[in-house]
Design an enzyme around this catalytic site. Structure first.
Site, PDB file in Angstrom:
ATOM      1  N   LYS A 183     -78.917 -47.963 104.347  1.00 24.34           N
ATOM      2  CA  LYS A 183     -79.390 -48.694 105.535  1.00 24.34           C
ATOM      3  C   LYS A 183     -78.678 -50.044 105.659  1.00 24.34           C
ATOM      4  CE  LYS A 183     -82.751 -45.520 105.746  1.00 24.34           C
ATOM      5  NZ  LYS A 183     -83.097 -44.584 106.774  1.00 24.34           N
TER       6      LYS A 183
HETATM    7  C1  LIG Z   1     -84.269 -43.640 106.361  1.00 22.58           C
HETATM    8  C2  LIG Z   1     -85.232 -43.204 107.388  1.00 22.58           C
HETATM    9  C3  LIG Z   1     -86.601 -43.049 107.104  1.00 22.58           C
HETATM   10  C4  LIG Z   1     -87.191 -43.091 105.732  1.00 22.58           C
HETATM   11  O1  LIG Z   1     -86.881 -44.121 104.937  1.00 22.58           O
HETATM   12  P1  LIG Z   1     -86.962 -43.974 103.328  1.00 22.58           P
HETATM   13  O2  LIG Z   1     -86.959 -45.381 102.891  1.00 22.58           O
HETATM   14  O3  LIG Z   1     -85.763 -43.203 102.898  1.00 22.58           O
HETATM   15  O4  LIG Z   1     -88.231 -43.288 102.996  1.00 22.58           O
HETATM   16  C5  LIG Z   1     -87.449 -42.739 108.149  1.00 22.58           C
HETATM   17  N1  LIG Z   1     -87.006 -42.552 109.392  1.00 22.58           N
HETATM   18  C6  LIG Z   1     -85.696 -42.653 109.692  1.00 22.58           C
HETATM   19  C7  LIG Z   1     -85.275 -42.429 111.102  1.00 22.58           C
HETATM   20  C8  LIG Z   1     -84.761 -42.965 108.702  1.00 22.58           C
HETATM   21  O5  LIG Z   1     -83.465 -43.021 109.001  1.00 22.58           O
END
Ligand SMILES: *Cc1c(COP(=O)(O)O)cnc(C)c1O
Length: 388
Positions: A183
């Site tokens: 991210k």
């Molecule tokens: C990454 C992501 C999540 C979940 O995040 P995690 O920290 O990996 O649990 C949820 N929704 C979207 C659209 C994502 O890209």
């Protein structure tokens, strides 16, 4: 220079390493001042009163739905063109996901199709800001308001984005961010709920900490009083310290990502077989990934072969995202099938996510785009001649 160009790579500097070391030396590894500081930083960034740090974005989405009292028999509207967590969180509380097709340009929930999906059972809308693009948030928020439904932004891919002057995370009842290593900012694993709703924030704080009484969130009196069903969704001080260091560099990282996206667009502009990402003029995209789409004449098999080809040449590539409704578990559980969401399916079958991270340099971008060009030409030569 290593030949391997990964799909993503976290941007960790000495500042993050030092922050972790400091926590280690402090002896306070969980429930401490760094979590509080990190919460304040994220809340401030998106004009919210509260930030609630959690162990992942998925945990954050789960807590928001649970705190809103959504459960069996309820429907929650979202999109299928997303990471599976956007819908799994609905299943965690026993509710039913209802998928709305997407806008073919910005790839988010199509507001024109949202109204038709609302039934008396609908209890919430989860709007995903796919690939960091917050498009259409005002129309989605207006529809939610008209039907008195809580809007939850799944902003896990969009930290730092801006829509019509308002930051991502500021729309609706609550928003959730994620800090997995791919991210915009990372804490290793982690997430953050933001909201202006005092009661919702209190409930989320209690539920992330085993349902402990609101107001007894640190180890003191009331520590073993569990007032509701809770979870261990806390964020460690180590993770929060990394988050603080990353937030201090957020603007610098976002502009770096924008620069890389622009370099890609410049290089790929003349590739007639590609549809490049577009950003509405009233939107500041927070670049999460760089996803191009093949034109309609390509099949999903050809797309898959291009991905394999790129990987064979050490270029990271992925098919963000295979539709959630066509995942084996969802097909089996709900009977979804090919054809249910035509736009989602058509788009998802032709996407290519290219390497995208802060340290990607111009030579690597050239390697990626030239390799892609060869793969596209290969597909054309492999096509049966039409006799023209
Ligand atoms: C990454 C992501 C999540 C979940 O995040 P995690 O920290 O990996 O649990 C949820 N929704 C979207 C659209 C994502 O890209």
């Amino acid at each position: 220079m290593p030949s391997d160009i990964p799909l993503s790579s976290p941007d960790i500097t000495e500042a993050e390493i030092k922050a972790v070391t400091n926590v280690m030396r402090s002896g306070r590894l969980s429930i401490g001042p760094r979590q509080v500081r990190f919460e304040e930083m994220i809340a401030e960034r998106c004009d919210r009163f509260h930030g609630v740090a959690v162990s992942s974005g998925t945990a954050g989405l789960h807590l928001v739905l649970a705190a809103l009292g959504i459960g069996p028999g309820d429907e929650v509207i979202t999109t299928s063109f997303s990471f599976v967590a956007s819908a799994n969180c609905i299943l965690y509380v026993g509710a039913t996901p209802v998928f709305v097709d997407i806008d073919p340009v910005n790839l988010n929930m199509d507001p024109d199709k949202l109204e038709a999906a609302i039934t008396p059972k609908t209890k919430a809308i989860i709007a995903v800001e796919t690939f960091g693009n917050p498009a259409n948030m005002d129309r989605i928020a207006a529809a939610a308001q008209r039907h008195e439904l809580p809007l939850i932004e799944d902003a896990c891919e969009a930290l730092g984005g801006v829509y019509k002057g308002k930051p991502v995370g500021s729309f609706g009842r609550a928003a959730v961010f994620a800090f997995y290593p791919n991210k915009q900012i990372t804490t290793g694993e982690g997430g953050m709920i933001v909201t202006d709703d005092d009661r919702l924030a209190d409930l989320c704080r209690s539920m992330r900490n085993q349902g402990r009484a609101i107001g007894s969130q640190t180890s003191s009196e009331g520590w073993l009083a569990h007032e509701r069903l809770g979870y261990n969704y806390r964020m460690s001080e180590l993770a929060a310290a990394v988050g603080i260091a990353q937030m201090e560099r957020l603007d610098e990282m976002l502009s770096r990502r924008r620069e890389i996206a622009c370099q890609y667009i410049e290089r790929l502009m003349d590739y007639a077989d590609l549809i490049l990402p577009t950003v509405d003029s009233d939107t500041e995209m927070s670049w999460f990934v760089f996803v191009v789409r093949l034109t309609d004449q390509y099949t999903s098999k050809e797309r898959d072969r291009i991905i394999t080809g790129l990987r064979r040449h050490d270029v990271g590539c992925s098919n963000y995202f295979p539709p959630i409704h066509l995942q084996p578990f969802y097909r089996e559980r709900f009977g979804f099938k090919q054809g249910d969401l035509p736009i989602t399916e058509a788009i998802a079958s032709r996407t290519l996510a290219l390497p995208f991270f802060n340290r990607l340099d111009p030579t690597q971008i050239e390697l990626v785009t030239l390799t892609l060009q060869v793969m596209l030409q290969r597909e054309q030569l492999l096509r049966p001649s039409t006799g023209e």
